[in-house]
Design a protein around this motif. Structure first.
Motif, short mmCIF file in Angstrom:
data_model
loop_
_atom_site.label_atom_id
_atom_site.label_comp_id
_atom_site.label_asym_id
_atom_site.label_seq_id
_atom_site.Cartn_x
_atom_site.Cartn_y
_atom_site.Cartn_z
N TYR A 493 0.85 -1.20 0.00
CA TYR A 493 0.00 0.00 0.00
C TYR A 493 0.88 1.24 0.00
O TYR A 493 2.03 1.21 0.47
CB TYR A 493 -0.93 0.01 1.21
N ILE A 494 0.30 2.34 -0.49
CA ILE A 494 1.05 3.58 -0.62
C ILE A 494 0.27 4.69 0.10
O ILE A 494 -0.94 4.83 -0.09
CB ILE A 494 1.25 3.96 -2.09
N LEU A 508 -11.61 3.84 -4.43
CA LEU A 508 -10.26 3.43 -4.81
C LEU A 508 -9.30 3.40 -3.62
O LEU A 508 -8.16 2.95 -3.77
CB LEU A 508 -9.69 4.38 -5.87
N ILE A 509 -9.76 3.85 -2.46
CA ILE A 509 -8.87 4.03 -1.33
C ILE A 509 -9.31 3.15 -0.17
O ILE A 509 -10.50 3.03 0.14
CB ILE A 509 -8.87 5.51 -0.87
N ARG A 510 -8.36 2.50 0.46
CA ARG A 510 -8.69 1.67 1.62
C ARG A 510 -9.01 2.53 2.84
O ARG A 510 -9.90 2.20 3.62
CB ARG A 510 -7.52 0.74 1.93
N TYR A 511 -8.27 3.61 3.01
CA TYR A 511 -8.49 4.50 4.15
C TYR A 511 -8.07 5.90 3.74
O TYR A 511 -7.10 6.08 3.01
CB TYR A 511 -7.67 4.05 5.37
N HIS A 512 -8.83 6.90 4.19
CA HIS A 512 -8.43 8.29 3.92
C HIS A 512 -8.90 9.17 5.07
O HIS A 512 -9.84 8.84 5.80
CB HIS A 512 -9.02 8.78 2.59
N LEU A 522 -4.68 5.86 1.80
CA LEU A 522 -3.93 4.62 1.61
C LEU A 522 -4.50 3.91 0.39
O LEU A 522 -5.67 3.52 0.38
CB LEU A 522 -4.08 3.73 2.85
N ILE A 523 -3.68 3.78 -0.63
CA ILE A 523 -4.13 3.17 -1.88
C ILE A 523 -3.29 1.93 -2.15
O ILE A 523 -2.07 1.94 -1.95
CB ILE A 523 -4.04 4.19 -3.04
N SER A 524 -3.92 0.88 -2.60
CA SER A 524 -3.19 -0.36 -2.84
C SER A 524 -2.38 -0.26 -4.13
O SER A 524 -2.73 0.50 -5.05
CB SER A 524 -4.15 -1.55 -2.93
N CYS A 525 -1.30 -1.00 -4.19
CA CYS A 525 -0.47 -1.00 -5.39
C CYS A 525 -1.25 -1.52 -6.61
O CYS A 525 -1.06 -1.04 -7.73
CB CYS A 525 0.77 -1.86 -5.17
N GLN A 526 -2.12 -2.48 -6.38
CA GLN A 526 -2.90 -3.02 -7.49
C GLN A 526 -3.84 -1.97 -8.08
O GLN A 526 -3.98 -1.86 -9.30
CB GLN A 526 -3.69 -4.24 -7.02
N VAL A 527 -4.47 -1.17 -7.20
CA VAL A 527 -5.35 -0.09 -7.69
C VAL A 527 -4.54 0.95 -8.44
O VAL A 527 -4.97 1.45 -9.50
CB VAL A 527 -6.10 0.55 -6.51
#
Length: 540
Positions: A493-494, A508-512, A522-527
């Motif tokens: 994650y980035i 598109l974001i796991r957490y913001h 927090l965005i996953s590398c796959q996204v």
């Protein structure tokens, strides 16, 4: 009112209220407070109390005393975020009491100055603000004042060895607090002592010999840490702690470059609210310019003020160690006013200003609905402004029985003003400065054995302590490198920063969460790999 408690008890009570409220209403401030807590946490988790680390790399920007004290607080009470925030307030309290002791030495026949100096220092808005901030400058202010106290006691004691030792400890403590800058605060007045101090009890060559000995004692205290730390930290770290942080800051400051007159411009702000105190201006007209204590304080302040003005890098808190000297001068000036009737309403102008500010704060939601200044102003509770306004009215209505009463009233309402302003602000904005929820989300991902990267030029450790992280976060400064990192860490994650919430929807974001004037996500590398157009939205 002043007679109900002693000065020390009043100061302790005011200090206690200010510190307690600060602990409850605000989180650790990013990026400075969270960074220092992160360094202490990484030393703690590594069980390495010699070399400071930040995000897996040696941290050479500051000496270790603050980090050691943070770890001591955890050793006593367990790892938490409140005990480390007591360190700066405790140093502030000690400095306030020490200012009274110095006033007693400078003006032994003027008992009122000894009582007024701590109240004036506590009531300075600038000092009260930094009392609750976990930074290095309050520790530096204490050790600078301890050094000044030692110089004065040396004269009184005929160059007693114990006060040379105390001066050496002050220098060593100052170096371990914020580096060799402690010498800038102590040496000018020590070198000017033959002009400032008049005594027949010793020869001045003995004074300078003792001063060199004290400097050596301070250097030995600092080297007891620096030498083994330099060996353990490696060549780059060793060069930084011995050379880079001293020469770099003095010759060509790393940052914060401002014109030489900037400190002169902000000087009146440092003296609020006391510049509004009528006895100060009346006392200036009556002051005898041959006053020894005034000359000593000026010899203490002026050389350092000029030196800081000439250095390119400037921050307002660099002047914090000079503020006790300014409070001593103010206390001595107002002590010229001896007529009791002049003190009865001397605080009313200050109360009127604070009352007006309270009214404005209380009316700000209503005014903002009309003029639409900033949306968050409508969310501020009118109760904060009402508290300040009512306090100003109550203390303004009470007559002062003397200088101490007047100073106490101003000190109390000044602290109330700071509490109400910060309380109103953090009641609305606290979530934009609290890194704990994001840090806990990062910690949960690390528990899943996922790699984490930070997209930006520099990561300041703002998530490490709050999330109790034990692994480093990879810093990726460029967008091309970010996509390359994502390809090699597709389960990772980035941490990204962005402004436009519509261009980066929450799906598109796991957490913001909102951070100051931006958003952190927090965005996953796959996204990220599946959406190459996100490179336009993301900003380092």
């Amino acid at each position: 009112m002043y007679q109900v408690l002693s000065v020390r008890l009043w100061i302790f009570l005011i200090w206690g209220v200010l510190t307690t409220v600060s602990l409850f209403i605000r989180p650790l401030f990013p990026i400075d407070e969270t960074r220092y807590a992160a360094v202490a946490w990484e030393m703690w988790s590594r069980n390495d109390f010699l070399v400071p680390y930040l995000n897996g790399e040696t941290y050479s920007h500051k000496p270790p005393l603050l980090f050691w004290l943070m770890q001591l607080s955890w050793w006593l009470s367990g790892v938490n975020d409140w005990s480390l925030r007591l360190i700066s307030p405790l140093f502030s309290l000690a400095t306030i009491f020490l200012s009274g002791a110095i006033a007693h030495i400078l003006w032994p026949e003027r008992k009122r100055v000894e009582a007024l100096a701590p109240l004036i220092l506590m009531g300075l808005l600038f000092w009260a603000i930094f009392t609750t901030l976990t930074m290095f400058d309050m520790m530096l202010a204490f050790f600078a004042l301890l050094g000044i106290y030692s110089l004065l006691k040396l004269v009184d004691s005929g160059l007693s060895v114990k006060y040379w030792m105390l001066l050496g400890i002050a220098i060593g403590g100052g170096v371990l607090s914020k580096g060799p800058v402690i010498l800038l605060h102590i040496l000018p007045v020590a070198l000017l002592a033959p002009k400032c101090l008049k005594t027949v009890y010793f020869r001045w060559k003995h004074w300078y010999f003792g001063l060199m000995a004290a400097i050596l004692i301070g250097a030995m205290i600092a080297l007891l840490w620096a030498i083994p730390a330099g060996i353990a930290g490696g060549e780059a770290y060793r060069n930084e702690i011995f050379l880079g942080q001293t020469s770099g800051r003095l010759v060509e400051s790393f940052a914060h470059r401002l014109p030489w007159w900037w400190y002169l411009e902000i000087l009146p702000l440092l003296l609020l609210p006391w510049l509004l105190w009528k006895p100060l201006w009346l006392g200036l007209r009556k002051l005898i310019h041959q006053d020894f204590g005034i000359h000593f304080c000026l010899a203490w302040v002026i050389p350092v003020f000029i030196a800081f003005s000439l250095v390119s890098g400037k921050r307002i808190h660099y002047l914090l160690p000079l503020v006790p000297a300014m409070s001593l001068i103010l206390a001595r000036v107002v002590d010229e006013i001896t007529e009791p009737e002049r003190w009865e309403r001397a605080h009313n102008v200050v109360m009127a200003v604070f009352g007006l500010l309270g009214i404005v704060l209380a009316l700000s939601p209503w005014l903002n609905d009309i003029y639409h200044w900033r949306p968050e102003l409508s969310l501020i509770s009118p109760g904060w402004g009402a508290l300040l306004a009512v306090s100003a009215v109550i203390f303004g209505a009470v007559r002062a029985n003397g200088a101490q009463d007047s100073a106490l009233y101003i000190c109390v309402v000044s602290v109330i003003a700071l509490i109400t302003a910060s309380g109103g602000f953090f009641a609305v904005k606290a979530d934009r400065y609290d890194t704990k929820p994001a840090a806990q989300a990062i910690a949960a991902l690390m528990d899943e054995n996922r790699d984490i990267a930070f997209f930006g030029n520099k990561y300041h450790g703002q998530y490490h302590f709050a999330g109790r992280l034990k692994r480093a976060i990879t810093v990726v400064p460029y967008i091309a490198d970010l996509y390359a990192w994502a390809k090699h860490h597709q389960t990772g994650y980035i941490i990204v920063t962005y402004k436009d919430t519509e261009a980066l929807p929450s799906s598109l974001i796991r957490y913001h969460y909102p951070f100051k004037g931006q958003n952190i996500g927090l965005i996953s590398c796959q996204v990220l790999l599946a959406n190459p157009d996100l490179s336009v939205v993301l900003k380092p």
